[in-house]
Design a protein around this motif. Sequence first.
Motif, mmCIF file in Angstrom:
data_model
loop_
_atom_site.group_PDB
_atom_site.id
_atom_site.type_symbol
_atom_site.label_atom_id
_atom_site.label_comp_id
_atom_site.label_asym_id
_atom_site.label_seq_id
_atom_site.Cartn_x
_atom_site.Cartn_y
_atom_site.Cartn_z
ATOM 1 N N LYS A 135 -12.429 15.715 4.239
ATOM 2 C CA LYS A 135 -12.629 15.847 5.689
ATOM 3 C C LYS A 135 -14.011 15.335 6.032
ATOM 4 O O LYS A 135 -14.908 15.300 5.185
ATOM 5 C CB LYS A 135 -12.455 17.288 6.158
ATOM 6 N N MET A 136 -14.162 14.919 7.269
ATOM 7 C CA MET A 136 -15.464 14.476 7.764
ATOM 8 C C MET A 136 -16.250 15.715 8.164
ATOM 9 O O MET A 136 -15.760 16.534 8.936
ATOM 10 C CB MET A 136 -15.316 13.551 8.975
ATOM 11 N N ASN A 137 -17.433 15.854 7.649
ATOM 12 C CA ASN A 137 -18.315 16.960 7.970
ATOM 13 C C ASN A 137 -19.365 16.428 8.935
ATOM 14 O O ASN A 137 -20.328 15.793 8.514
ATOM 15 C CB ASN A 137 -18.958 17.510 6.690
ATOM 16 N N ILE A 138 -19.176 16.647 10.219
ATOM 17 C CA ILE A 138 -20.083 16.102 11.229
ATOM 18 C C ILE A 138 -21.350 16.941 11.256
ATOM 19 O O ILE A 138 -21.321 18.128 11.565
ATOM 20 C CB ILE A 138 -19.402 16.059 12.613
ATOM 21 N N LEU A 139 -22.464 16.303 10.900
ATOM 22 C CA LEU A 139 -23.733 17.000 10.800
ATOM 23 C C LEU A 139 -24.461 17.079 12.138
ATOM 24 O O LEU A 139 -25.218 17.998 12.383
ATOM 25 C CB LEU A 139 -24.618 16.325 9.751
#
Length: 144
Positions: A135-139
């Motif tokens: 999954k994309m972990n949006i920082l």
Amino acid sequence: MDDCGMARATDLFGDRWTLLILREALYGVTRFEDLRADLGIPRAALSQRLDRMVAAELLSRHPYREGASRTRHEYRMTDQGMEAVIVLVALMDWGDRYLRDDTPPIDVVDAATGEKLSIALTTEDGRVVPLQDAKMNILRRRQK
């Protein structure tokens, strides 16, 4: 400007010629005239792309001279350029799977064993993670 790494990379790699020049450099084609002949690229376009790729440290420029001719340059992959090869391999693999009806002309293999290689997502310790489990972990959110 979009701060995403994909957007920044697309600004650099986003045209056909840049990717094909990298492919040729990977194959060992390093001289301007050889690149031009292999790719069928106009001189001005090749010169512009090479200058940009040198500035981005994907390629390095090295002078050479044959006989009494003028000094010319060859363009060699840098370490940073070699790291970009994974992008080329991923594109090639995807294109071979979805855009070809015949056998691909190139395989990427382990130099020691000849075993075919593939692109994978891995953890820092080398464990392969299937794409459906990533999954994309949006920082941080983009600012508009």
